[in-house]
Design a protein around this motif. Structure first.
Motif, PDB file in Angstrom:
ATOM      1  N   CYS A   1      14.884  10.852   3.627  1.00 57.15           N
ATOM      2  CA  CYS A   1      13.625  10.138   3.330  1.00 57.15           C
ATOM      3  C   CYS A   1      12.647  10.240   4.496  1.00 57.15           C
ATOM      4  CB  CYS A   1      13.914   8.668   3.025  1.00 57.15           C
ATOM      5  SG  CYS A   1      14.633   8.388   1.394  1.00 57.15           S
ATOM      6  N   LYS A   2      13.162  10.087   5.708  1.00 59.36           N
ATOM      7  CA  LYS A   2      12.312  10.206   6.899  1.00 59.36           C
ATOM      8  C   LYS A   2      11.749  11.619   7.021  1.00 59.36           C
ATOM      9  CE  LYS A   2      14.633   6.624   9.629  1.00 59.36           C
ATOM     10  NZ  LYS A   2      15.450   6.350  10.846  1.00 59.36           N
TER      11      LYS A   2
ATOM     12  N   LYS B   1       8.966  12.150   4.573  1.00 62.24           N
ATOM     13  CA  LYS B   1       7.711  11.500   4.963  1.00 62.24           C
ATOM     14  C   LYS B   1       6.963  12.321   6.005  1.00 62.24           C
ATOM     15  CE  LYS B   1       8.894   6.652   4.062  1.00 62.24           C
ATOM     16  NZ  LYS B   1       9.136   5.320   4.680  1.00 62.24           N
TER      17      LYS B   1
ATOM     18  N   GLU C   1       7.332  17.430   4.124  1.00 61.15           N
ATOM     19  CA  GLU C   1       7.963  17.633   2.824  1.00 61.15           C
ATOM     20  C   GLU C   1       8.683  18.978   2.787  1.00 61.15           C
ATOM     21  OE1 GLU C   1       5.827  16.952  -0.718  1.00 61.15           O
ATOM     22  OE2 GLU C   1       4.790  15.168   0.016  1.00 61.15           O
TER      23      GLU C   1
END
Length: 408
Positions: free
Chosen positions: A367-368, A371, A374
């Motif tokens: 997820c990091k 962010k 991509e």
């Protein structure tokens, strides 16, 4: 040849045939197991057939080790043929009965037996004398007729009884007509150390049942910790990861005790012969699975707290992988699962996949990454994680603790 498993079988052989008899007996033990009517192998003057690993595997099963009796004459050069020193790649197993005209001695200590075989071999000159035929039939008759008595006394041979173990070794050397070695302090000291080590290992042998009973309190402490952290609304994984209380510090000690035990347990199971090892694994499967599911999340928490990545491939301990493998093997092809969880008991279960939190941590890392930049790789990881969690929820394989307010 079909041999009824209900019959007691004695396998025997002399010389090289004795080595073949040992191999055949090992094959029988592997196919029939170590049940009530296990075979007995008696060899006469047989060369050694295995290395240290084979000896350890057989010795780890006292049942298998007791199936082998090896009779060796001090005049027979064949048993010592392939060993020239104590670092030989060959190792004896089973019980050895070493015989001379003066007497006999027996031992189950593989290192001491090897030392004695080397000593016997050093008194023989095969190139000059050749291979002398030893009549083991007469030796057996002589042993059978002998009345138990002691012809050698410590006083007659000037052997001090102040050290009973050393005196025993000296008497063994006398019985094998290796009298000159009694004056060799370095050999005596080495033999004494080998016997001391063997006796100590026997006394401190690993007893899984007794040890596990002592460790139940550690598992109970972890159960209590799990319950208390649940009441706090955080769950035991996140509580240990945050390391905010004395409870969390105490878990390290409980985990260390349990991990030490299960590492030893897995090692013992791996060292056992295949069939005995399988029975051993099945017997302890339930306890091992509970340990893995209770303890591994704390290992994962510590790993990711220290900024680790990809726990499953980079950090997971070999003994945990083994326990997982045994569990998967036990459930393979069965209609009813070992766990058999349902929505009625999901509240009380441990998450079935002990690496669940490692997948959660990897998803958080992805997820990091997504962010900041991509990437298709990070996106694919999250898609796979979503499928994994959905299947786990659908099959009631996760603990309700993952839904606690302060849970990751």
């Amino acid at each position: 040849m079909q041999i009824p498993s209900s019959n007691t079988l004695i396998v025997t052989g002399s010389g090289v045939a004795g080595s073949v008899a040992s191999l055949f007996t090992l094959s029988l033990l592997d196919s029939r197991g170590s049940g009530k009517n296990r075979p007995l192998c008696i060899t006469f003057g047989a060369p050694l057939i295995g290395d240290k690993k084979l000896q350890q595997a057989i010795s780890h099963s006292s049942t298998w080790n007791s199936c082998f009796i090896n009779v060796v004459s001090h005049k027979d050069p064949l048993p010592s043929l392939f060993i020239t020193n104590q670092t030989s790649s060959y190792m004896p197993f089973g019980t050895f009965l070493l015989i001379s005209d003066a007497g006999s001695t027996s031992s189950e200590n593989p290192d001491l037996i090897l030392e004695l075989l080397v000593a016997i071999g050093s008194t023989q000159d095969v190139q000059t004398q050749g291979f002398q035929s030893v009549e083991y039939g007469k030796i057996v008759e002589s042993l059978y007729r002998k009345v138990i008595h002691t012809e050698l006394s410590a006083r007659d041979e000037n052997i001090s009884l102040s050290d009973s173990l050393l005196a025993s070794i000296k008497l063994q050397l006398l019985a094998l007509e290796l009298t000159p070695l009694i004056q060799n302090n370095s050999i005596l000291t080495r033999m004494k150390k080998l016997e001391d080590k063997f006796i100590t290992l026997r006394k401190t042998s690993f007893d899984p049942s007794k040890k596990l009973n002592g460790l139940k309190k550690d598992m109970a402490q972890l159960e209590w910790y799990k319950k208390e952290t649940k009441n706090e609304g955080v769950g035991y994984y996140d509580s240990f990861r945050n390391m905010c209380s004395q409870w969390d510090l105490d878990v390290i000690g409980f985990r260390k005790n349990l991990t030490r035990y299960w590492k030893k347990m897995v090692e013992e199971a791996d060292m056992k012969p295949q069939k005995d090892g399988a029975q051993f694994r099945t017997r302890w499967l339930y306890a091992g699975t509970n340990y893995r599911r209770m303890v591994e999340p704390s290992i994962i928490a510590q790993y990711y707290r220290n900024k680790g990545q990809d726990y499953v491939n980079n950090k997971r301990s070999a003994h945990l992988k083994k326990l997982q493998g045994w569990f998967d093997e036990a459930n393979r092809g069965t209609i009813e699962s070992f766990d058999n969880t349902s929505k009625h008991n999901v509240e009380s279960i441990l998450t079935l996949d002990s690496c669940f939190w490692a997948h959660v941590e990897e998803a958080l890392i992805a997820c990091k990454e997504l962010k900041e930049l991509e990437t298709e790789e990070a996106n694919n990881k999250l898609v796979e994680f979503e499928k994994y969690v959905y299947e786990s929820l659908k099959n009631y394989e996760v603990s309700a603790e993952i839904f606690l307010p302060k849970s990751s």
